[in-house]
Write a protein that holds these residues in place. Sequence first.
Motif, mmCIF file in Angstrom:
data_model
loop_
_atom_site.group_PDB
_atom_site.id
_atom_site.type_symbol
_atom_site.label_atom_id
_atom_site.label_comp_id
_atom_site.label_asym_id
_atom_site.label_seq_id
_atom_site.Cartn_x
_atom_site.Cartn_y
_atom_site.Cartn_z
ATOM 1 N N SER A 31 28.331 67.676 132.599
ATOM 2 C CA SER A 31 29.923 68.178 131.968
ATOM 3 C C SER A 31 31.031 67.369 132.573
ATOM 4 C CB SER A 31 29.383 69.871 132.638
ATOM 5 O OG SER A 31 29.526 69.312 133.549
ATOM 6 N N LYS B 201 31.026 70.837 121.703
ATOM 7 C CA LYS B 201 31.786 71.907 122.310
ATOM 8 C C LYS B 201 30.367 73.142 122.801
ATOM 9 C CE LYS B 201 35.275 75.044 123.502
ATOM 10 N NZ LYS B 201 36.323 74.708 124.044
ATOM 11 N N GLU B 202 31.005 73.527 124.395
ATOM 12 C CA GLU B 202 29.602 74.638 125.077
ATOM 13 C C GLU B 202 30.376 75.802 125.905
ATOM 14 O OE1 GLU B 202 25.613 75.280 127.029
ATOM 15 O OE2 GLU B 202 26.915 74.309 125.011
ATOM 16 N N GLY B 203 30.722 76.412 125.994
ATOM 17 C CA GLY B 203 31.272 77.477 125.742
ATOM 18 C C GLY B 203 33.138 77.063 125.892
ATOM 19 N N ARG B 204 33.481 77.210 127.261
ATOM 20 C CA ARG B 204 35.005 76.832 127.758
ATOM 21 C C ARG B 204 35.088 75.033 127.552
ATOM 22 N NH1 ARG B 204 37.441 79.562 131.812
ATOM 23 N NH2 ARG B 204 39.026 78.582 131.040
#
Length: 131
Positions: free
Chosen positions: A31, A67-70
Amino acid sequence: MSRSPSTEEPRPLTPVELELMQLVWKLGEVSVADVLAALPPERKLAYTSVSTVLRILEQKGVVHSRKEGRGHLYSARLSREAYEAQSVRHLVATVFDGTPSSLVARLVEAVPLSAEEVEQIRKLLGRKGGR
């Protein structure tokens, strides 16, 4: 007319792009926060700067995201070895006028090499030459 990223080698990376790619190659899926945490303490980059560079790397086709969460998680689409090979081909073509032996000559002249490294290079050249 531009070609699609799948048929065209990615453009050479800028120093900052390469710095972040080194971390992606080392860490795997990351991230923006992971990249920031892995940077040396003296390297001050803003969250938005890292995010922007990772998006540029995605546009260049060297990372992909999911995409991972926000946020997003980024991982390499191009291996370190593939980038190294691409970079050497680019260097030979642009700096050494398409002559690989000129690159090797500068390497041998400009970089201190141990006896072991010289022997390793001899073996590599021997295998390449079919000897």
